[in-house]
Design an enzyme around this catalytic site. Structure first.
Site, mmCIF file in Angstrom:
data_model
loop_
_atom_site.group_PDB
_atom_site.id
_atom_site.type_symbol
_atom_site.label_atom_id
_atom_site.label_comp_id
_atom_site.label_asym_id
_atom_site.label_seq_id
_atom_site.Cartn_x
_atom_site.Cartn_y
_atom_site.Cartn_z
ATOM 1 N N ASP A 80 39.581 40.144 45.882
ATOM 2 C CA ASP A 80 40.316 39.318 46.847
ATOM 3 C C ASP A 80 39.544 38.043 47.172
ATOM 4 O O ASP A 80 38.309 38.028 47.140
ATOM 5 C CB ASP A 80 40.544 40.147 48.122
ATOM 6 C CG ASP A 80 41.575 39.493 49.038
ATOM 7 O OD1 ASP A 80 42.363 38.666 48.559
ATOM 8 O OD2 ASP A 80 41.565 39.817 50.239
ATOM 9 N N GLY A 81 40.303 36.996 47.495
ATOM 10 C CA GLY A 81 39.680 35.767 47.990
ATOM 11 C C GLY A 81 39.740 34.573 47.049
ATOM 12 O O GLY A 81 39.161 33.528 47.340
ATOM 13 N N TRP A 126 38.999 30.696 48.209
ATOM 14 C CA TRP A 126 37.860 30.046 47.535
ATOM 15 C C TRP A 126 38.278 28.648 47.070
ATOM 16 O O TRP A 126 37.547 27.678 47.245
ATOM 17 C CB TRP A 126 37.438 30.905 46.337
ATOM 18 C CG TRP A 126 36.199 30.475 45.629
ATOM 19 C CD1 TRP A 126 34.924 30.829 45.933
ATOM 20 C CD2 TRP A 126 36.117 29.621 44.476
ATOM 21 N NE1 TRP A 126 34.044 30.260 45.044
ATOM 22 C CE2 TRP A 126 34.749 29.514 44.135
ATOM 23 C CE3 TRP A 126 37.057 28.945 43.690
ATOM 24 C CZ2 TRP A 126 34.298 28.761 43.052
ATOM 25 C CZ3 TRP A 126 36.615 28.193 42.612
ATOM 26 C CH2 TRP A 126 35.249 28.106 42.310
ATOM 27 N N ARG A 183 45.469 26.973 44.663
ATOM 28 C CA ARG A 183 45.077 28.384 44.614
ATOM 29 C C ARG A 183 44.766 28.862 43.191
ATOM 30 O O ARG A 183 43.841 29.648 42.978
ATOM 31 C CB ARG A 183 46.197 29.253 45.202
ATOM 32 C CG ARG A 183 46.408 29.025 46.692
ATOM 33 C CD ARG A 183 47.629 29.807 47.173
ATOM 34 N NE ARG A 183 47.492 31.210 46.850
ATOM 35 C CZ ARG A 183 46.783 32.085 47.571
ATOM 36 N NH1 ARG A 183 46.174 31.691 48.662
ATOM 37 N NH2 ARG A 183 46.709 33.333 47.209
ATOM 38 N N HIS A 206 41.991 31.460 40.975
ATOM 39 C CA HIS A 206 42.243 32.538 40.008
ATOM 40 C C HIS A 206 41.513 32.243 38.697
ATOM 41 O O HIS A 206 40.954 33.139 38.075
ATOM 42 C CB HIS A 206 43.743 32.693 39.745
ATOM 43 C CG HIS A 206 44.528 33.083 40.968
ATOM 44 N ND1 HIS A 206 44.134 34.107 41.788
ATOM 45 C CD2 HIS A 206 45.673 32.593 41.518
ATOM 46 C CE1 HIS A 206 45.018 34.234 42.783
ATOM 47 N NE2 HIS A 206 45.952 33.322 42.639
ATOM 48 N N SER A 239 49.133 43.258 42.297
ATOM 49 C CA SER A 239 49.748 44.377 43.020
ATOM 50 C C SER A 239 51.267 44.243 43.002
ATOM 51 O O SER A 239 51.804 43.170 42.733
ATOM 52 C CB SER A 239 49.253 44.395 44.469
ATOM 53 O OG SER A 239 49.816 43.309 45.175
ATOM 54 N N THR A 240 51.942 45.339 43.330
ATOM 55 C CA THR A 240 53.396 45.298 43.446
ATOM 56 C C THR A 240 53.793 44.210 44.453
ATOM 57 O O THR A 240 54.741 43.468 44.237
ATOM 58 C CB THR A 240 53.914 46.679 43.954
ATOM 59 O OG1 THR A 240 53.338 47.701 43.141
ATOM 60 C CG2 THR A 240 55.409 46.770 43.888
ATOM 61 N N LEU A 271 32.058 51.125 28.011
ATOM 62 C CA LEU A 271 32.793 50.993 29.274
ATOM 63 C C LEU A 271 34.309 50.947 29.040
ATOM 64 O O LEU A 271 34.768 50.285 28.112
ATOM 65 C CB LEU A 271 32.333 49.681 29.948
ATOM 66 C CG LEU A 271 33.085 49.240 31.197
ATOM 67 C CD1 LEU A 271 32.770 50.169 32.367
ATOM 68 C CD2 LEU A 271 32.719 47.792 31.553
ATOM 69 N N ARG A 320 35.748 45.887 47.904
ATOM 70 C CA ARG A 320 36.739 44.850 48.175
ATOM 71 C C ARG A 320 36.013 43.589 48.596
ATOM 72 O O ARG A 320 35.265 43.600 49.582
ATOM 73 C CB ARG A 320 37.708 45.258 49.284
ATOM 74 C CG ARG A 320 38.753 44.161 49.483
ATOM 75 C CD ARG A 320 39.686 44.373 50.638
ATOM 76 N NE ARG A 320 40.693 43.323 50.611
ATOM 77 C CZ ARG A 320 41.997 43.512 50.709
ATOM 78 N NH1 ARG A 320 42.470 44.707 50.873
ATOM 79 N NH2 ARG A 320 42.822 42.488 50.667
ATOM 80 N N ARG A 361 40.417 46.286 54.017
ATOM 81 C CA ARG A 361 41.663 47.049 53.869
ATOM 82 C C ARG A 361 41.714 47.634 52.467
ATOM 83 O O ARG A 361 41.081 47.125 51.547
ATOM 84 C CB ARG A 361 42.873 46.107 54.000
ATOM 85 C CG ARG A 361 43.193 45.629 55.361
ATOM 86 C CD ARG A 361 44.574 44.958 55.339
ATOM 87 N NE ARG A 361 44.551 43.695 54.631
ATOM 88 C CZ ARG A 361 44.231 42.523 55.167
ATOM 89 N NH1 ARG A 361 43.893 42.448 56.437
ATOM 90 N NH2 ARG A 361 44.246 41.412 54.445
ATOM 91 N N GLU A 416 32.923 55.893 48.057
ATOM 92 C CA GLU A 416 32.101 55.119 48.998
ATOM 93 C C GLU A 416 32.673 53.704 49.025
ATOM 94 O O GLU A 416 32.933 53.119 47.963
ATOM 95 C CB GLU A 416 30.638 55.091 48.524
ATOM 96 C CG GLU A 416 29.957 56.442 48.562
ATOM 97 C CD GLU A 416 29.698 56.940 49.983
ATOM 98 O OE1 GLU A 416 29.482 56.107 50.874
ATOM 99 O OE2 GLU A 416 29.731 58.171 50.196
HETATM 100 C C1 FPP Z 1 43.359 37.914 44.975
HETATM 101 O O1 FPP Z 1 43.029 36.678 45.508
HETATM 102 C C2 FPP Z 1 43.432 37.908 43.522
HETATM 103 C C3 FPP Z 1 44.549 38.145 42.779
HETATM 104 C C4 FPP Z 1 45.870 38.417 43.382
HETATM 105 C C5 FPP Z 1 44.548 38.099 41.319
HETATM 106 C C6 FPP Z 1 43.287 38.466 40.620
HETATM 107 C C7 FPP Z 1 43.275 37.812 39.296
HETATM 108 C C8 FPP Z 1 42.188 37.352 38.646
HETATM 109 C C9 FPP Z 1 40.824 37.520 39.148
HETATM 110 C C10 FPP Z 1 42.326 36.596 37.377
HETATM 111 C C11 FPP Z 1 42.841 37.295 36.181
HETATM 112 C C12 FPP Z 1 42.420 38.691 35.993
HETATM 113 C C13 FPP Z 1 41.957 39.251 34.866
HETATM 114 C C14 FPP Z 1 41.774 40.723 34.853
HETATM 115 C C15 FPP Z 1 41.552 38.495 33.661
HETATM 116 P P1 FPP Z 1 44.048 36.044 46.547
HETATM 117 O O2 FPP Z 1 44.913 35.086 45.809
HETATM 118 O O3 FPP Z 1 44.782 37.108 47.261
HETATM 119 O O4 FPP Z 1 43.094 35.277 47.506
HETATM 120 P P2 FPP Z 1 43.333 34.952 49.050
HETATM 121 O O5 FPP Z 1 43.274 36.260 49.770
HETATM 122 O O6 FPP Z 1 42.190 34.066 49.370
HETATM 123 O O7 FPP Z 1 44.656 34.278 49.174
#
Ligand code: FPP
Length: 242
Positions: free
Chosen positions: A18-19, A23, A31, A35, A63-64, A129, A182, A188, A201
């Protein structure tokens, strides 16, 4: 990695990444820039988990609930995923990494599904892995799905044990996570692996996902090694089993 050598290594680490959005926003960027940088953090986590000797690394990539995001962000995330799989495949092969996926994969765009399927097939005999991407995944969806299948397969309630139930989950061939991380300064679970994290844990490092380095994983594993997991038993009972 040194400080965790020869100590208890977790079999399974699960991460809620998350984040990314924050960032990017903190730097005045879109945004999706977050990613894009999150992909490097995914590499860091895979490399770190491999080095530490972790067997399963499950990453909550979509996520869904993420389907409710603006269409441009969803499209960008899906393209990013396709590109990341294409770009990383040689690397995964070179490092003996097996790729798997959990979630309602049928809802992913066709391109994403076929790329994923190919990468899973190509890496299926790798023995290092296992990286599990949770895509269009939610714990409640998975549990309801399991219930539907059980209702169709079992007539006697005595036959339905925890082991039977777990065998209908997407994670049926995996150990439960020992560690759930997380990032993103939130504490959460957000519908992730609800059944499987019963005894995990929990770790909430104060950083946003694109800043995650393999050293952060090593630090968490080192702290995990200092925690006593009791699984409902007393401390004395656990000591006598060691
Ligand atoms: C949450 O940050 C992140 C996601 C919803 C997507 C995660 C995806 C990647 C890290 C890139 C692609 C993945 C792979 C496996 C190659 P957020 O957008 O919810 O951040 P925020 O809480 O700051 O809005």
């Amino acid at each position: 990695m040194k400080n965790t050598e020869l100590k208890r290594i977790p079999d399974h680490v699960a991460i809620i990444m998350d984040g990314n959005g924050r960032w990017a926003e903190e730097q005045g960027k879109e945004r999706i820039f977050g990613h894009q940088n999150g992909v490097q953090a995914v590499r860091n986590a895979i490399e770190g988990a491999g080095e530490a000797g972790v067997k399963y690394l499950t990453l909550y990539a979509f996520s869904t609930e993420n389907w409710n995001r603006p269409k441009e962000e969803i499209d960008a995330l899906m393209s990013l995923l396709v590109r990341a799989i294409q770009n990383e495949l040689d690397n995964l092969m070179a490092n003996n990494v097996r790729l798997q996926a959990i979630g309602n994969l049928a809802t992913l765009p066709q391109r994403c599904r076929s790329e994923l399927k190919d990468a899973i097939e190509t890496t299926k005999n790798n023995t290092g892995l296992t990286v599990v991407l949770a895509l269009s995944y939610s714990g409640r969806w998975e549990i309801v799905n399991a219930v539907k299948e059980i209702v169709n397969n079992y007539r006697k309630e005595q036959e339905i044990t925890e082991t039977v139930f777990a065998s209908f989950l997407n994670t049926k061939e995996m150990p439960d996570p020992d560690i759930l991380i997380r990032t993103g300064r939130e504490r959460r679970i957000s519908n992730f692996l609800l059944w499987q994290i019963a005894y995990a844990e929990l770790f909430f490092p104060e950083l946003l996902w694109p800043d995650f380095k393999k050293e952060d994983l090593f630090e968490i594993i080192a702290e995990y090694q200092t925690r006593q997991r009791r699984f409902g038993k007393t401390g004395t009972q656990v000591e006598s089993e060691i």
